[in-house]
Design an enzyme around this catalytic site. Sequence first.
Site, PDB file in Angstrom:
ATOM      1  N   GLN A   1       5.425   3.667   7.698  1.00  0.00           N
ATOM      2  CA  GLN A   1       5.222   3.109   8.910  1.00  0.00           C
ATOM      3  C   GLN A   1       6.436   2.665   9.569  1.00  0.00           C
ATOM      4  OE1 GLN A   1       2.100   0.320   8.888  1.00  0.00           O
ATOM      5  NE2 GLN A   1       1.064   1.237   7.284  1.00  0.00           N
TER       6      GLN A   1
ATOM      7  N   LYS B   1       3.738   9.017   7.814  1.00  0.00           N
ATOM      8  CA  LYS B   1       3.006   8.997   9.076  1.00  0.00           C
ATOM      9  C   LYS B   1       3.696   9.136  10.603  1.00  0.00           C
ATOM     10  CE  LYS B   1       0.039   5.172   7.118  1.00  0.00           C
ATOM     11  NZ  LYS B   1      -1.127   5.686   7.499  1.00  0.00           N
TER      12      LYS B   1
ATOM     13  N   ARG C   1      -3.127  -6.297  12.878  1.00  0.00           N
ATOM     14  CA  ARG C   1      -2.036  -5.531  13.016  1.00  0.00           C
ATOM     15  C   ARG C   1      -1.855  -4.659  14.182  1.00  0.00           C
ATOM     16  NH1 ARG C   1      -1.324  -1.181   8.373  1.00  0.00           N
ATOM     17  NH2 ARG C   1      -2.955  -0.156   9.369  1.00  0.00           N
TER      18      ARG C   1
ATOM     19  N   GLU D   1       7.599  -1.569   0.705  1.00  0.00           N
ATOM     20  CA  GLU D   1       7.600  -1.325   2.181  1.00  0.00           C
ATOM     21  C   GLU D   1       8.627  -2.303   2.749  1.00  0.00           C
ATOM     22  OE1 GLU D   1       3.276  -0.960   3.766  1.00  0.00           O
ATOM     23  OE2 GLU D   1       3.079  -1.953   1.641  1.00  0.00           O
TER      24      GLU D   1
ATOM     25  N   TRP E   1       0.768  -1.200   0.056  1.00  0.00           N
ATOM     26  CA  TRP E   1       0.048  -0.201   0.022  1.00  0.00           C
ATOM     27  C   TRP E   1       0.990   1.259   0.075  1.00  0.00           C
ATOM     28  CZ3 TRP E   1      -5.515   0.564   0.913  1.00  0.00           C
ATOM     29  CH2 TRP E   1      -5.848   2.113   1.135  1.00  0.00           C
TER      30      TRP E   1
ATOM     31  N   ASP F   1       9.633   2.746   0.851  1.00  0.00           N
ATOM     32  CA  ASP F   1       8.194   3.529   1.478  1.00  0.00           C
ATOM     33  C   ASP F   1       8.189   3.462   3.237  1.00  0.00           C
ATOM     34  OD1 ASP F   1       5.962   4.338   2.496  1.00  0.00           O
ATOM     35  OD2 ASP F   1       4.745   3.531   0.736  1.00  0.00           O
TER      36      ASP F   1
HETATM   37  C1  LIG Z   1       3.255   2.397   3.587  1.00  0.00           C
HETATM   38  C2  LIG Z   1       2.233   3.432   3.299  1.00  0.00           C
HETATM   39  N1  LIG Z   1       2.520   4.147   2.419  1.00  0.00           N
HETATM   40  C3  LIG Z   1       1.896   5.335   2.066  1.00  0.00           C
HETATM   41  C4  LIG Z   1       0.526   5.519   2.622  1.00  0.00           C
HETATM   42  C5  LIG Z   1      -0.175   6.551   2.194  1.00  0.00           C
HETATM   43  O1  LIG Z   1      -0.078   7.580   3.356  1.00  0.00           O
HETATM   44  P1  LIG Z   1      -1.407   8.678   3.503  1.00  0.00           P
HETATM   45  O2  LIG Z   1      -2.594   8.004   3.540  1.00  0.00           O
HETATM   46  O3  LIG Z   1      -0.718   9.442   4.146  1.00  0.00           O
HETATM   47  O4  LIG Z   1      -1.434   9.239   1.823  1.00  0.00           O
HETATM   48  C6  LIG Z   1       0.096   4.543   3.522  1.00  0.00           C
HETATM   49  C7  LIG Z   1      -1.011   4.660   4.383  1.00  0.00           C
HETATM   50  O5  LIG Z   1      -1.582   3.966   5.069  1.00  0.00           O
HETATM   51  C8  LIG Z   1       1.120   3.598   3.938  1.00  0.00           C
HETATM   52  O6  LIG Z   1       0.796   2.597   4.904  1.00  0.00           O
END
Ligand SMILES: Cc1ncc(COP(=O)(O)O)c(C=O)c1O
Length: 452
Positions: free
Chosen positions: A244, A270, A404, A208, A136, A241
């Site tokens: 988290q 985040k 989670r 991620e 994601w 990314d």
């Molecule tokens: C790993 C990851 N990247 C990007 C995003 C997107 O972030 P945002 O919701 O602040 O646009 C999320 C959101 O849950 C995420 O978990």
Amino acid sequence: MDESSSVQQDFRDNLIRYGGDVYPEIVERAQGCYVFDAAGKKILDFTSGQMCATVGHSHPNVVAAIKKSCDTALHLFSGMIPRSVVQLAEKLAKIVPKPLRKSLLLSTGSESNEAALKMAKLYTGGFEVIGLGGSWHGVTANAGAVSYASDRKGYGPGMPGSFAIPEPNAYRCPVKHCRDRCDRTCMNIGFELYDMQSTGAPAAIIAEPVISAGGVIVPPPGYFAALQAEARKRGMLLIFDEAQTAFGRLGHWFAASHLNVTPDIMTVSKTLGGGMPLAGVITTDAIEARCHERGFAFYTSHVSDPLPSAVGLAVLQTIEQEKLLERSAEMGDYLDARLAELQARFEEIGDLRGMGLLRGIELVRDRETREPHHQLGALTTQRCLELGLSMNIRRRPERGSVWRIAPPLTVTTADIDLAMTIFDQALTETRDVLVRQSTGRTAPAQRAASAV
Ligand SMILES: Cc1ncc(COP(=O)(O)O)c(C=O)c1O
């Protein structure tokens, strides 16, 4: 009409529904590891809000930074650089793995991935991007196109050049090859398929470090070094990314430092903002220079805004002052041990995984067949909330139900103990109800599970 149904009615009447159910009460306040609703209930927040309140809700340092910004500047013309932005970029440059150095400070995770992917396309001249199954990266055009945990249906074509390779899920091997030990066949198959489909314009691989929304999947040792080698072979940039995973969630400043793999571009969001919208793209001097020469532009209304950067600095200072990296590792071990106790008693807890204070609990009907137990997951989550514990369950029909667990890094052993008591009770009661429904009999007393 009772209070709760009126909240849900208001939600239906005056808000656009953006996915999922809403909590049935108005939430009045959030402080530390707890949120408080209008009915006076105190709820232990094991999702850290939407994974952003890593230093706890409304940390005094964050509140002070916001108040100070109210006396100085909240927002500026995007071509004006405030002191907090200079300081935050300097601080990030000090703590990121080298040769990463230069930052672009934005608002959301989606936006940061959007910018990173645009930079990768501009830098390489390609446009093809590979993401991992179950990942994601956000909801905007580029980021959403390589997000495979989200609902993609109904919006027409995504970005041309978006590809997925199967995620390295050792518990549920996506290519039905391994069991409990990933030998990276998934990756090899993924790249073979990509090479077959490529039009010869590779740009980036985005990943991620822990595939969180996709079920808290921790790739096996060596996976990211191999992924980076595949990227290099094809002239693609590697983007991590770390929305988290950065800033302590895994017990380290960054997953990259722990994995010993430095991506070409890292995005953070985040966990940097302490609950305020703040995100960053961090890259090397060389990539920044070439993108600049080629006209890189990402001129948003809130790029380089003073308030969020002041908060980001306060978050980083808090992590240092309160030794939250160490604390995350320590509390993560404690949480893991408490979860292992439950796994020894509940056959339905098929797998425990994660790092630091990002933990996944996978629910199954049977440990051998690993048939997902979606119903138990949904009902137990609901019961936990009634009893005062908020947990996020990720349900993917083909991949299973995974809780989670990600409390603020300021969580205490007493908070974890309380959460485990609630979780134990909710799981016991729900299992009992389901057994009664299916057999008309009461469930046997908890028995020791055969294998943990
Ligand atoms: C790993 C990851 N990247 C990007 C995003 C997107 O972030 P945002 O919701 O602040 O646009 C999320 C959101 O849950 C995420 O978990």
